[in-house]
Design a protein around this motif. Structure first.
Motif, PDB file in Angstrom:
ATOM      1  N   UNK A 124       0.844  -1.196   0.000  1.00 30.98           N
ATOM      2  CA  UNK A 124       0.000   0.000   0.000  1.00 30.98           C
ATOM      3  C   UNK A 124       0.884   1.253   0.000  1.00 30.98           C
ATOM      4  N   UNK A 125       0.551   2.255  -0.817  1.00 35.28           N
ATOM      5  CA  UNK A 125       1.435   3.424  -0.954  1.00 35.28           C
ATOM      6  C   UNK A 125       1.519   4.304   0.282  1.00 35.28           C
ATOM      7  N   UNK A 126       0.489   4.261   1.151  1.00 37.41           N
ATOM      8  CA  UNK A 126       0.523   5.084   2.363  1.00 37.41           C
ATOM      9  C   UNK A 126      -0.400   4.468   3.418  1.00 37.41           C
ATOM     10  N   UNK A 127      -0.364   5.048   4.619  1.00 42.48           N
ATOM     11  CA  UNK A 127      -1.147   4.516   5.735  1.00 42.48           C
ATOM     12  C   UNK A 127      -2.646   4.570   5.506  1.00 42.48           C
ATOM     13  N   UNK A 128      -3.126   5.639   4.857  1.00 46.31           N
ATOM     14  CA  UNK A 128      -4.571   5.759   4.661  1.00 46.31           C
ATOM     15  C   UNK A 128      -5.073   4.722   3.654  1.00 46.31           C
ATOM     16  N   UNK A 129      -4.313   4.506   2.596  1.00 47.51           N
ATOM     17  CA  UNK A 129      -4.680   3.485   1.611  1.00 47.51           C
ATOM     18  C   UNK A 129      -4.731   2.108   2.270  1.00 47.51           C
ATOM     19  N   UNK A 130      -3.748   1.848   3.134  1.00 45.60           N
ATOM     20  CA  UNK A 130      -3.728   0.570   3.853  1.00 45.60           C
ATOM     21  C   UNK A 130      -4.972   0.422   4.719  1.00 45.60           C
ATOM     22  N   UNK A 131      -5.372   1.511   5.381  1.00 43.50           N
ATOM     23  CA  UNK A 131      -6.553   1.436   6.254  1.00 43.50           C
ATOM     24  C   UNK A 131      -7.831   1.186   5.439  1.00 43.50           C
ATOM     25  N   UNK A 132      -7.886   1.714   4.205  1.00 50.35           N
ATOM     26  CA  UNK A 132      -9.050   1.465   3.350  1.00 50.35           C
ATOM     27  C   UNK A 132      -9.150  -0.014   2.991  1.00 50.35           C
ATOM     28  N   UNK A 133      -7.998  -0.627   2.684  1.00 54.12           N
ATOM     29  CA  UNK A 133      -7.985  -2.065   2.405  1.00 54.12           C
ATOM     30  C   UNK A 133      -8.447  -2.850   3.637  1.00 54.12           C
ATOM     31  N   UNK A 134      -7.943  -2.468   4.799  1.00 57.64           N
ATOM     32  CA  UNK A 134      -8.272  -3.193   6.028  1.00 57.64           C
ATOM     33  C   UNK A 134      -9.755  -3.079   6.364  1.00 57.64           C
ATOM     34  N   UNK A 135     -10.311  -1.882   6.232  1.00 63.45           N
ATOM     35  CA  UNK A 135     -11.730  -1.692   6.556  1.00 63.45           C
ATOM     36  C   UNK A 135     -12.624  -2.498   5.614  1.00 63.45           C
ATOM     37  N   UNK A 136     -12.287  -2.485   4.322  1.00 56.61           N
ATOM     38  CA  UNK A 136     -13.107  -3.214   3.352  1.00 56.61           C
ATOM     39  C   UNK A 136     -12.972  -4.721   3.557  1.00 56.61           C
ATOM     40  N   UNK A 137     -11.776  -5.191   3.881  1.00 52.11           N
ATOM     41  CA  UNK A 137     -11.562  -6.622   4.121  1.00 52.11           C
ATOM     42  C   UNK A 137     -12.352  -7.089   5.351  1.00 52.11           C
TER      43      UNK A 137
END
Length: 362
Positions: A124-137
């Protein structure tokens, strides 16, 4: 500026090169963006997303993997593989208008342990993008748990009947009528068959995936019925038989039987053309089909002769369920309905849950 298709609604999103995430103007969903440096790569992503939104999940996986062959560090391509592998479609909630994930290809393994999901987090390019993946998963994982819990309550099936129910005009297909004939024959033979037109008729308003998942995993035989090449390749028909083929690779006891009518067997999908198929237009087709199914299903349940051999001699000598049922069926064919009903009752006296006896009485 490049145009990225929204992976939830398909709307256009204008994206600057330095953007890692953004919001769709059409559906209002906030999402991560792929790494795109030219128009060709943008088109590859849009094509892959198009396949997934159309329910062509195998094609979508192949498209995302072709992107990963060029750059294995693209988090969005890994995430696209995950969405396709689990058959995720985003449906608009009529009340909130929020895009809600729907799962059409639930897996036994939690999405949170999926290798491509973990790769998406890693790259993931940054922390916010990573959090979007985590929330959707997490949303998908919760959906997955609910489907698995519901499917665990279903009784196992012997046969899964796969076919196209409706034509493009909305009318019932010949495939549906042929599939129903096969269904009734299998029920009469005492097998539990999954036939969506009847099996799912009391499931209106609910998600069908838990019941389809349970049937695909428990059935030892799948019968795929088609009268046109395009019906075999219809999105949801292919979704079912391709999933069963994947299960066959893990469980050699499963069998898939393609059944065609009014078409050249060479026009079957390549994946099915390798299997022994049946021509529904030939005399004796249904007898041959039932015999093939019986070999597989009965083998999985153990040899019936072994149980009979273990019974006392007087029990073996007495009229059995099958002979009584056959007498009932012969009376039925002769139009002697009273005798047929009487013999069906004799079968039910021995086996109160014998499905074929109830069919005779009906």
């Amino acid at each position: 500026m490049t145009i990225i298709k929204c992976k939830m609604c398909g709307g256009d999103i204008q994206r600057s090169e330095d953007q890692a995430y953004g919001t769709c103007d059409s559906c209002g969903s906030t999402m991560t963006f792929p790494k795109v440096s030219d128009e060709q790569r943008t088109n590859l992503f849009n094509r892959a997303n198009h396949f997934r939104r159309q329910g062509e999940f195998d094609k979508a996986v192949a498209a995302y993997e072709s992107i990963l062959n060029q750059d294995d560090t693209d988090a969005e391509a890994h995430w696209g593989v995950v969405l396709s592998r689990y058959g995720i479609e985003y449906v608009e909630d009529p009340t909130s208008h929020e895009r809600i994930p729907t799962c059409h290809r639930v897996q036994m393994e939690s999405i949170l342990n999926d290798a491509d999901y973990l790769a998406a987090l890693e790259h993931a390019p940054d922390g916010y993008s990573r959090s979007l993946y985590e929330e959707e998963a997490k949303r998908i994982a919760e959906l997955q748990r609910g489907i698995l819990a519901l499917s665990a309550q279903e009784k196992p099936y012997d046969v899964f009947i796969c076919y196209k129910e409706a034509s493009d005009s909305g009318s019932r297909t010949p495939d549906s009528a042929l599939a129903q004939d096969v269904y009734y024959q299998l029920v009469q033979e005492g097998y539990r068959a999954f036939f969506s037109r009847i099996t799912l008729e009391d499931k209106l308003g609910r998600q069908y995936e838990p019941y389809i998942f349970a049937a695909l995993h428990s059935a030892r035989v799948m019968v795929v019925i088609g009268t046109k090449p395009e019906y075999f390749n219809a999105v949801w028909v292919k979704n079912e038989w391709s999933r069963f083929l994947a299960l066959m690779k893990k469980d050699r006891s499963k069998l898939l039987i393609p059944c065609y009518r009014g078409m050249d067997p060479y026009d079957l999908p390549e994946a099915l053309s390798m299997l022994q198929s049946q021509d529904m237009g030939k005399i004796g087709f249904i007898q041959d089909l039932v015999r093939g199914i019986r070999k597989v299903v009965d083998a999985g349940k153990g040899k019936p002769g072994a149980e009979a051999a273990a019974k006392p001699a007087e029990t073996v000598a007495a009229p059995g369920v099958q002979s009584l049922l056959r007498r009932a069926q012969l009376f039925l064919e002769d139009g002697d309905f009273k005798s047929a009903s009487d013999y069906a009752d004799k079968v039910l006296d021995i086996d109160p849950e014998h499905a074929s006896a109830y069919i005779v009485r009906l």
